[in-house]
Design an enzyme around this catalytic site. Structure first.
Site, PDB file in Angstrom:
ATOM      1  N   SER A  66       0.817  -1.211   0.000  1.00 23.16           N
ATOM      2  CA  SER A  66       0.000   0.000   0.000  1.00 23.16           C
ATOM      3  C   SER A  66       0.854   1.267   0.000  1.00 23.16           C
ATOM      4  O   SER A  66       2.006   1.261   0.437  1.00 23.16           O
ATOM      5  CB  SER A  66      -0.898   0.036   1.235  1.00 23.16           C
ATOM      6  OG  SER A  66      -1.743  -1.079   1.261  1.00 23.16           O
TER       7      SER A  66
HETATM    8  N1  SAH Z   1      -0.174  -5.402   4.221  1.00 19.85           N
HETATM    9  C1  SAH Z   1       0.530  -5.631   2.971  1.00 19.85           C
HETATM   10  C2  SAH Z   1      -0.349  -5.263   1.788  1.00 19.85           C
HETATM   11  C3  SAH Z   1      -0.664  -6.477   1.065  1.00 19.85           C
HETATM   12  S1  SAH Z   1      -1.870  -6.410  -0.226  1.00 19.85           S
HETATM   13  C4  SAH Z   1       1.866  -4.942   2.920  1.00 19.85           C
HETATM   14  O1  SAH Z   1       2.191  -4.172   3.833  1.00 19.85           O
HETATM   15  O2  SAH Z   1       2.616  -5.188   1.990  1.00 19.85           O
HETATM   16  C5  SAH Z   1      -3.079  -7.524   0.418  1.00 19.85           C
HETATM   17  C6  SAH Z   1      -2.622  -8.936   0.706  1.00 19.85           C
HETATM   18  O3  SAH Z   1      -3.759  -9.639   1.216  1.00 19.85           O
HETATM   19  C7  SAH Z   1      -2.135  -9.708  -0.498  1.00 19.85           C
HETATM   20  O4  SAH Z   1      -0.831 -10.179  -0.267  1.00 19.85           O
HETATM   21  C8  SAH Z   1      -3.140 -10.851  -0.619  1.00 19.85           C
HETATM   22  O5  SAH Z   1      -2.571 -12.048  -1.092  1.00 19.85           O
HETATM   23  C9  SAH Z   1      -3.631 -10.982   0.809  1.00 19.85           C
HETATM   24  N2  SAH Z   1      -4.937 -11.644   0.972  1.00 19.85           N
HETATM   25  C10 SAH Z   1      -6.032 -11.557   0.188  1.00 19.85           C
HETATM   26  N3  SAH Z   1      -7.036 -12.328   0.675  1.00 19.85           N
HETATM   27  C11 SAH Z   1      -6.539 -12.923   1.810  1.00 19.85           C
HETATM   28  C12 SAH Z   1      -7.090 -13.855   2.758  1.00 19.85           C
HETATM   29  N4  SAH Z   1      -8.314 -14.362   2.632  1.00 19.85           N
HETATM   30  N5  SAH Z   1      -6.305 -14.232   3.791  1.00 19.85           N
HETATM   31  C13 SAH Z   1      -5.042 -13.770   3.934  1.00 19.85           C
HETATM   32  N6  SAH Z   1      -4.462 -12.909   3.054  1.00 19.85           N
HETATM   33  C14 SAH Z   1      -5.194 -12.485   2.011  1.00 19.85           C
END
Ligand code: SAH
Length: 230
Positions: free
Chosen positions: A80
């Site tokens: 993000s």
């Molecule tokens: N917090 C992260 C942003 C990641 S983007 C950072 O600081 O880099 C969102 C993430 O959520 C992705 O990696 C995606 O694979 C994950 N995601 C999506 N659905 C999910 C679920 N049901 N359980 C766990 N992770 C999930």
């Protein structure tokens, strides 16, 4: 001997210089993207100033790490925008003794920012390669208060509940009921919610006397929350 000393001095100077380069960019990021907007929480600002964001993005886009936007981290996922990381962190009104659950580890950056502020962070990632890379990096950086898990965050982390705060970094249509259950009394949850891409808003859900109160914050763009089909 003299040559060796000169070499060591040059090496230390150069590595120090390289680190300072990013430290300066990070300082500018905090000043122009966070303080200049509405990020005022000292703990959030301090954490954003400390965590080396450039280490959480792929090597070839390292130089863009402190830009005012999201970046790709592979597997169709993104890290993000710094402002959104700070905004969500600040909205959680964290205290040093808090236990936090994150759904969507991604690069691990948000988990690191949280871990600078609170006692412990439990983070779940559904995409295995991302979860593995993030876990390795967080360990390498010395975060002993971050616990990672690969799996579908829809179910939360029941063995560790209740949590003082929960952060979901992928967009849902509805807040998963188990996450609301695992939020402790007085707890705060921040989560992007919306039916379609253009309608998504960050929602702050709080629990008081067992009741959930929802507050709509700002419009946002997030990758979708996915479900494990197994
Ligand atoms: N917090 C992260 C942003 C990641 S983007 C950072 O600081 O880099 C969102 C993430 O959520 C992705 O990696 C995606 O694979 C994950 N995601 C999506 N659905 C999910 C679920 N049901 N359980 C766990 N992770 C999930």
């Amino acid at each position: 001997m003299k040559k060796i000393i000169t070499f060591i001095v040059c090496f230390v100077y150069m590595t120090g210089f390289a680190q300072d380069d990013f430290a300066e960019e990070r300082k500018q990021m905090v000043k122009t993207q966070l303080e200049a907007r509405d990020i005022t929480d000292p703990a959030t600002l301090q954490a954003m100033l400390k965590v080396p964001r450039h280490l959480f993005v792929p090597e070839k886009i390292k130089k863009y790490a402190y830009r005012d936007g999201a970046l790709p981290i592979g597997n169709d996922q993104t890290i993000s925008q710094p402002y959104i990381v700070a905004y969500m962190t600040q909205a959680l009104q964290l205290k040093p003794q808090d236990k936090v659950l994150e759904i969507g580890t991604g690069s691990g950056y948000q988990a690191a920012v949280l871990a600078e502020i609170v006692d412990s962070v439990y983070t779940i990632e559904i995409v295995k390669p991302l979860g593995i890379i993030a876990d390795k990096l967080l360990k390498r950086l010395g975060y002993t208060n971050i616990y990672t898990r690969i799996g579908d965050g829809y179910h939360g982390w029941p063995e560790q509940a209740p949590f003082d705060a929960i952060i979901v970094t992928a967009a849902v249509q509805e807040i998963p009921p188990k996450l609301l259950e695992q939020l402790g009394e007085g707890g705060r949850m921040i989560i992007p919610v919306g039916e379609t891409r253009v309608q998504r808003n960050l929602i702050l859900a709080t629990k008081k006397d067992g009741k959930i109160n929802r507050k709509k914050l700002i419009p946002v763009v997030f990758v979708p929350f996915t479900r494990d089909k197994n």
